[in-house]
Design a protein around this motif. Structure first.
Motif, PDB file in Angstrom:
ATOM      1  N   PHE A 159      -4.994  14.715  56.407  1.00 58.31           N
ATOM      2  CA  PHE A 159      -5.050  14.319  55.078  1.00 58.31           C
ATOM      3  C   PHE A 159      -6.478  14.804  54.624  1.00 58.31           C
ATOM      4  CE2 PHE A 159      -5.596  11.892  51.604  1.00 58.31           C
ATOM      5  CZ  PHE A 159      -4.590  12.103  50.568  1.00 58.31           C
ATOM      6  N   ALA A 160      -7.617  14.132  55.414  1.00 58.58           N
ATOM      7  CA  ALA A 160      -8.815  14.248  54.812  1.00 58.58           C
ATOM      8  C   ALA A 160      -9.396  15.525  54.785  1.00 58.58           C
ATOM      9  CB  ALA A 160      -9.547  13.357  55.495  1.00 58.58           C
ATOM     10  N   ALA A 161      -8.830  16.238  55.799  1.00 58.62           N
ATOM     11  CA  ALA A 161      -9.621  17.862  55.861  1.00 58.62           C
ATOM     12  C   ALA A 161      -8.851  18.515  54.556  1.00 58.62           C
ATOM     13  CB  ALA A 161      -8.986  18.268  57.260  1.00 58.62           C
ATOM     14  N   ALA A 162      -7.267  18.357  54.470  1.00 63.26           N
ATOM     15  CA  ALA A 162      -6.707  19.103  53.473  1.00 63.26           C
ATOM     16  C   ALA A 162      -7.209  18.860  52.180  1.00 63.26           C
ATOM     17  CB  ALA A 162      -5.245  18.782  53.471  1.00 63.26           C
ATOM     18  N   ALA A 163      -7.499  17.726  52.025  1.00 68.57           N
ATOM     19  CA  ALA A 163      -8.048  17.150  50.694  1.00 68.57           C
ATOM     20  C   ALA A 163      -9.527  17.738  50.404  1.00 68.57           C
ATOM     21  CB  ALA A 163      -8.035  15.548  50.491  1.00 68.57           C
ATOM     22  N   HIS A 164     -10.134  17.791  51.335  1.00 69.03           N
ATOM     23  CA  HIS A 164     -11.392  18.561  51.210  1.00 69.03           C
ATOM     24  C   HIS A 164     -11.279  19.902  50.787  1.00 69.03           C
ATOM     25  CE1 HIS A 164     -15.222  20.910  52.934  1.00 69.03           C
ATOM     26  NE2 HIS A 164     -15.484  19.946  52.299  1.00 69.03           N
ATOM     27  N   ASP A 165     -10.529  20.878  51.723  1.00 68.16           N
ATOM     28  CA  ASP A 165     -10.053  22.190  51.386  1.00 68.16           C
ATOM     29  C   ASP A 165      -9.826  22.333  49.976  1.00 68.16           C
ATOM     30  OD1 ASP A 165     -11.084  22.603  53.982  1.00 68.16           O
ATOM     31  OD2 ASP A 165      -9.311  23.086  54.698  1.00 68.16           O
ATOM     32  N   LEU A 166      -8.772  21.402  49.662  1.00 75.06           N
ATOM     33  CA  LEU A 166      -8.093  21.625  48.367  1.00 75.06           C
ATOM     34  C   LEU A 166      -9.451  21.365  47.189  1.00 75.06           C
ATOM     35  CD1 LEU A 166      -5.880  21.911  46.358  1.00 75.06           C
ATOM     36  CD2 LEU A 166      -5.605  19.142  46.404  1.00 75.06           C
ATOM     37  N   ALA A 167      -9.943  20.445  47.266  1.00 71.75           N
ATOM     38  CA  ALA A 167     -11.159  20.009  46.394  1.00 71.75           C
ATOM     39  C   ALA A 167     -12.219  21.255  46.288  1.00 71.75           C
ATOM     40  CB  ALA A 167     -11.826  18.905  46.631  1.00 71.75           C
ATOM     41  N   HIS A 168     -12.175  22.124  47.545  1.00 69.73           N
ATOM     42  CA  HIS A 168     -13.406  23.055  47.433  1.00 69.73           C
ATOM     43  C   HIS A 168     -12.616  24.140  47.201  1.00 69.73           C
ATOM     44  CE1 HIS A 168     -15.337  19.596  49.088  1.00 69.73           C
ATOM     45  NE2 HIS A 168     -16.656  20.176  48.557  1.00 69.73           N
ATOM     46  N   TRP A 169     -11.659  24.370  46.524  1.00 69.65           N
ATOM     47  CA  TRP A 169     -11.170  25.818  46.034  1.00 69.65           C
ATOM     48  C   TRP A 169     -10.595  26.699  47.259  1.00 69.65           C
ATOM     49  CZ3 TRP A 169     -10.810  24.920  41.196  1.00 69.65           C
ATOM     50  CH2 TRP A 169     -12.104  24.478  40.405  1.00 69.65           C
ATOM     51  N   GLN A 170     -10.593  25.918  48.335  1.00 67.96           N
ATOM     52  CA  GLN A 170      -9.989  26.976  49.639  1.00 67.96           C
ATOM     53  C   GLN A 170      -8.202  27.488  49.583  1.00 67.96           C
ATOM     54  OE1 GLN A 170     -12.110  28.202  51.658  1.00 67.96           O
ATOM     55  NE2 GLN A 170     -13.300  27.387  50.287  1.00 67.96           N
ATOM     56  N   VAL A 171      -7.467  26.499  48.588  1.00 68.33           N
ATOM     57  CA  VAL A 171      -6.420  26.989  48.371  1.00 68.33           C
ATOM     58  C   VAL A 171      -6.250  28.164  47.741  1.00 68.33           C
ATOM     59  CG1 VAL A 171      -4.219  26.286  47.018  1.00 68.33           C
ATOM     60  CG2 VAL A 171      -5.173  24.775  48.535  1.00 68.33           C
ATOM     61  N   GLN A 172      -7.045  28.319  46.758  1.00 68.81           N
ATOM     62  CA  GLN A 172      -7.234  29.553  45.685  1.00 68.81           C
ATOM     63  C   GLN A 172      -7.648  30.820  46.643  1.00 68.81           C
ATOM     64  OE1 GLN A 172      -7.932  26.750  44.757  1.00 68.81           O
ATOM     65  NE2 GLN A 172      -6.329  26.425  42.983  1.00 68.81           N
ATOM     66  N   ARG A 173      -8.846  30.571  47.204  1.00 64.52           N
ATOM     67  CA  ARG A 173      -9.316  31.542  48.337  1.00 64.52           C
ATOM     68  C   ARG A 173      -8.496  31.852  49.310  1.00 64.52           C
ATOM     69  NH1 ARG A 173     -11.881  32.676  52.467  1.00 64.52           N
ATOM     70  NH2 ARG A 173     -11.747  30.429  53.535  1.00 64.52           N
ATOM     71  N   ARG A 174      -7.876  31.154  50.009  1.00 64.89           N
ATOM     72  CA  ARG A 174      -6.665  31.427  50.993  1.00 64.89           C
ATOM     73  C   ARG A 174      -5.830  32.234  50.537  1.00 64.89           C
ATOM     74  NH1 ARG A 174      -7.285  25.818  54.174  1.00 64.89           N
ATOM     75  NH2 ARG A 174      -9.617  26.157  54.992  1.00 64.89           N
ATOM     76  N   ALA A 175      -5.390  32.067  49.340  1.00 64.28           N
ATOM     77  CA  ALA A 175      -4.338  32.673  48.730  1.00 64.28           C
ATOM     78  C   ALA A 175      -4.494  34.083  48.219  1.00 64.28           C
ATOM     79  CB  ALA A 175      -3.738  31.862  47.489  1.00 64.28           C
ATOM     80  N   GLY A 176      -5.693  34.613  48.459  1.00 57.18           N
ATOM     81  CA  GLY A 176      -6.102  35.640  48.274  1.00 57.18           C
ATOM     82  C   GLY A 176      -6.950  36.043  47.167  1.00 57.18           C
ATOM     83  N   LEU A 177      -7.188  35.091  46.174  1.00 56.39           N
ATOM     84  CA  LEU A 177      -7.865  35.374  45.052  1.00 56.39           C
ATOM     85  C   LEU A 177      -9.300  35.432  45.300  1.00 56.39           C
ATOM     86  CD1 LEU A 177      -5.736  32.754  42.632  1.00 56.39           C
ATOM     87  CD2 LEU A 177      -5.441  35.040  42.858  1.00 56.39           C
ATOM     88  N   ARG A 178     -10.004  35.875  44.378  1.00 57.10           N
ATOM     89  CA  ARG A 178     -11.652  35.700  44.426  1.00 57.10           C
ATOM     90  C   ARG A 178     -11.687  34.630  43.400  1.00 57.10           C
ATOM     91  NH1 ARG A 178     -10.505  40.650  42.665  1.00 57.10           N
ATOM     92  NH2 ARG A 178     -11.237  40.091  40.672  1.00 57.10           N
ATOM     93  N   VAL A 179     -12.806  33.591  43.992  1.00 57.62           N
ATOM     94  CA  VAL A 179     -13.220  32.555  43.405  1.00 57.62           C
ATOM     95  C   VAL A 179     -14.659  32.489  42.920  1.00 57.62           C
ATOM     96  CG1 VAL A 179     -13.038  30.070  43.535  1.00 57.62           C
ATOM     97  CG2 VAL A 179     -11.202  31.420  44.615  1.00 57.62           C
ATOM     98  N   ALA A 180     -14.865  32.220  41.728  1.00 53.98           N
ATOM     99  CA  ALA A 180     -16.323  32.016  41.045  1.00 53.98           C
ATOM    100  C   ALA A 180     -16.161  30.695  40.191  1.00 53.98           C
ATOM    101  CB  ALA A 180     -16.614  33.161  40.323  1.00 53.98           C
ATOM    102  N   ALA A 181     -16.776  29.747  40.707  1.00 54.30           N
ATOM    103  CA  ALA A 181     -16.693  28.345  40.007  1.00 54.30           C
ATOM    104  C   ALA A 181     -18.227  27.797  39.624  1.00 54.30           C
ATOM    105  CB  ALA A 181     -16.065  27.567  41.093  1.00 54.30           C
TER     106      ALA A 181
END
Length: 172
Positions: free
Chosen positions: A50-72
């Motif tokens: 849970f903690a690792a998934a929450a970290h990845d979610l909060a750090h834009w990794q869901v969008q990045r891993r979905a194939g999107l370019r992410v600039a924040a």
């Protein structure tokens, strides 16, 4: 391809813009009428951290891993942070409107800014149940923001569905 930080001038411009819809926060409750509504949940594998998934979610990794370019504006999703998501030359600016940070619930909600092809919001929520299982839920409501998105019609819906499926498989 990681998360790129936006230049300060662009951050200031995006933060000064109004969201492109009036129903701010509605993805956390009942979605408003007149929008396409999506609500998808995936239970992560039993060994999901849970903690690792929450970290990845909060750090834009869901969008990045979905194939999107992410600039924040920030390396982590926090209220007021802005992000520009990109795919195939289409840019989609958003602003984080809320963050969920509870012992067994983590996530955030962002809403669309001018220049996004759609208007509406998406909520990304991780929940750890009493059984220890981790569930990842995405709730969204949207409608076309302009003529190109309206003309895309079913193709636009298909693209949105593909991205949502990619989001759901990005964790665990």
């Amino acid at each position: 391809m990681g998360v790129r930080l936006l230049p300060p001038g662009q951050v200031a411009r995006l933060r000064a813009q109004q969201l492109t819809y009036a129903e701010v926060g509605a993805s956390e409750h009942d979605p408003p009428r007149g929008y396409r509504v999506l609500h998808r949940t995936r239970t992560l594998p039993r060994n999901a951290d849970f903690a690792a998934a929450a970290h990845d979610l909060a750090h834009w990794q869901v969008q990045r891993r979905a194939g999107l370019r992410v600039a924040a504006s920030d390396p982590e999703a926090r209220p007021g942070a802005v992000v520009v998501l990109g795919l195939l030359g289409v840019k989609a600016p958003c602003r984080v409107i809320s963050v969920i940070d509870e012992p067994d619930r983590r996530g955030f909600v962002y809403g669309t800014l001018p220049g996004h092809p759609e208007c509406g919001e998406e909520a990304f929520l991780l929940e750890r149940g009493a059984d220890g299982r981790v569930r990842f839920t995405i709730r969204a409501f949207s409608r076309p923001a302009g003529l190109p998105a309206r003309l895309a019609g079913p193709l636009g819906h298909w693209a949105q569905d593909v991205i949502i499926r990619r989001y759901l498989t990005a964790l665990g």
